[in-house]
Design an enzyme around this catalytic site. Structure first.
Site, short mmCIF file in Angstrom:
data_model
loop_
_atom_site.label_atom_id
_atom_site.label_comp_id
_atom_site.label_asym_id
_atom_site.label_seq_id
_atom_site.Cartn_x
_atom_site.Cartn_y
_atom_site.Cartn_z
N ASN A 1 -13.18 -4.64 16.05
CA ASN A 1 -12.09 -5.47 16.58
C ASN A 1 -10.77 -5.04 15.94
O ASN A 1 -10.73 -4.73 14.76
CB ASN A 1 -12.35 -6.95 16.29
CG ASN A 1 -11.43 -7.83 17.11
OD1 ASN A 1 -11.61 -7.95 18.31
ND2 ASN A 1 -10.43 -8.41 16.47
N GLU B 1 -10.40 -2.88 20.83
CA GLU B 1 -9.02 -2.73 21.28
C GLU B 1 -8.48 -1.31 21.06
O GLU B 1 -7.55 -0.89 21.75
CB GLU B 1 -8.11 -3.74 20.59
CG GLU B 1 -8.26 -5.19 21.07
CD GLU B 1 -9.42 -5.95 20.43
OE1 GLU B 1 -10.15 -5.34 19.61
OE2 GLU B 1 -9.62 -7.14 20.75
N ASP C 1 7.20 -19.21 12.84
CA ASP C 1 6.40 -18.67 13.93
C ASP C 1 7.19 -18.59 15.24
O ASP C 1 8.42 -18.72 15.24
CB ASP C 1 5.09 -19.47 14.09
CG ASP C 1 3.95 -18.56 14.52
OD1 ASP C 1 4.15 -17.70 15.40
OD2 ASP C 1 2.84 -18.70 13.97
MN MN Z 1 -10.94 -8.62 20.16
#
Ligand code: MN
Length: 448
Positions: free
Chosen positions: A142, A205, A253
């Protein structure tokens, strides 16, 4: 392609502005937040920092379209969604072929120009780090972007929401081992775009990025964590996520407000690799770059859901809605009630969404005044409003129940009735003669 070659390529279309004046970190933040979005910014002289600092390479749809070689929004969304469904195996090269492999600078994070963006931040933050992990049991790869707060020479806290990295971290916890990770700072921006997308768990990804890059994202295996990372990375930090926590935050954020403090896992650093003449790439919190990167994949997903219901003209996670909480959608309504179904589809597509506004295709949703005009003239609350109390929402909105991620959701159907008499809902417009255009131009000149 390394960062400098990439800048050469992007400078064909977007001005790369080099800033040599000595600046504080706060001054850097201000300039990055207020510069024209067209520009790419490279700072050579931030006080106390030993590398050039790059920002604003992914801060507009136009830049991303350029990198993907597409023209329209629809092509852009299709390309991202296609890559997520069709990841392709990366070529793996020898570790020694990576430029960074010749330069291990130890494990002291203070050797990197990590920035404290706002005066009340608890410390320096890595904001552009692509965290690559491999499940110790499942072998699932990942890559995702996480903010990292430096809390010691070789220690950081990492903000992890319960998604894919979290699952790998749990997998490691069940085996009683830390989760090894490699954190990449500065690589091809399409790798960031892929890491900011969320294909289903199990999809790597980096392979999504390889599809976006037409098979040109080569990887190498780094020695401490045994994880594959892009060969052309400016900086790679190898480390492990421990099963220990420390306070993380407050961090500014997407909303531009301070997020709450939380206990988050600690990352221990084992090695830092730096390419020759490295550029340090950073994303300024709450900047357009932060928001576009976070929101673009969701915009694509919303488009994909909504187009099953009605022809979609445009989808925008709006700037005012932090490109995360509000979406405006323009559609060609085919039957009465379409807009309400579009509202439901949008909420399903993006669970963090709070407000959805649906308008007709004659409204340009890139212009907030036109959206407001549609609400003013085509919306009646007793029949066009949808309210969903206490649904799962975003943790970012300070007005929501942030601990439990619960929020009220509202949909606004600001489309006109299909059978409406055209003239009662359409804006009266004149076609200007060439003389009008000319005179208006002259008026502009006179007023200067
Ligand atoms: Mn992922």
């Amino acid at each position: 392609m390394n960062m400098r070659e990439l800048l050469d390529l992007m400078s064909e279309e977007f001005p790369v502005k080099i800033i040599d004046e000595p600046l504080t970190e706060e001054e850097f933040t201000y300039i990055a937040l207020h510069a024209n979005v067209e520009n790419i910014l490279l700072f050579n002289n931030i006080k106390g920092k030993n590398m050039p600092i790059l920002t604003n390479i992914l801060n507009s749809r136009e830049k991303i379209k350029f990198l993907l070689g597409v023209k329209s929004d629809h092509e852009l969304y299709s390309k991202i969604l296609y890559a997520c469904k069709n990841p392709s195996k990366n070529k793996v090269d020898r570790f020694e072929s990576a430029p960074f492999s010749r330069n291990n600078i130890g494990k002291n994070l203070s050797k990197l120009p990590i920035l404290k963006f706002f005066p009340k931040d608890p410390g320096p933050y890595i904001t552009s780090g692509i965290v690559i992990a491999k499940g110790p049991k499942s072998g699932v790869y990942n890559a995702s972007i996480h903010r990292l707060l430096v809390i010691g020479e070789d220690k950081m806290t990492i903000r992890i929401v319960p998604r894919h990295l979290w699952r790998l971290y749990r997998e490691a916890a069940e085996l009683g081992v830390p989760l090894k990770v490699s954190i990449v700072i500065g690589t091809h921006p399409l790798v960031l775009l892929a890491a900011a997308s969320s294909p289903p768990f199990g999809v790597n990804e980096l392979e999504v990025a390889n599809t976006l890059l037409k098979g040109r994202l080569d990887l190498v295996k780094v020695p401490y964590s045994n994880i594959l990372v892009p060969k052309f990375s400016e900086i790679v930090i190898e480390g492990e996520i421990l099963h220990e926590e420390a306070l993380e935050g407050p961090f500014v954020d997407a909303t531009g407000t301070y997020d709450i403090k939380r206990l988050q896992p600690i990352v221990k650093v084992n090695a830092i690799w730096v390419s020759p003449n490295a550029i340090y790439y950073t994303i300024v919190p709450s900047s357009e770059e932060h928001l576009i990167l976070m929101g673009l994949y969701k915009e694509a997903i919303i488009w994909d859901y909504v187009r099953k219901i009605a022809p979609v003209k445009k989808v925008r996670l709006t700037r005012g809605g932090c490109r995360w909480l509000h979406v405006a959608i323009s559609i060609k309504k085919l039957s009465e009630g379409d807009a309400k179904n579009v509202i439901m589809a949008a909420f399903s597509a993006h669970p963090s969404l709070k407000h959805v506004i649906v308008v007709d295709e004659d409204i340009d949703i890139d212009n907030p005044y036109e959206i407001e005009w549609a609400i003013a003239t085509r919306f009646q609350a007793t029949k066009d409003l949808v309210i969903i109390p206490r649904a799962r929402g975003s943790s970012l909105d300070p007005s929501a129940d942030q601990e439990n991620m619960l929020t009220d959701k509202v949909g606004i159907d600001a489309t006109k009735p299909i059978k409406a008499k055209e003239k009662s809902f359409n804006r009266v417009k004149l076609k200007p003669s060439p003389k009008c255009v000319e005179i208006l131009k002259n008026l502009e000149r006179l007023s200067v």
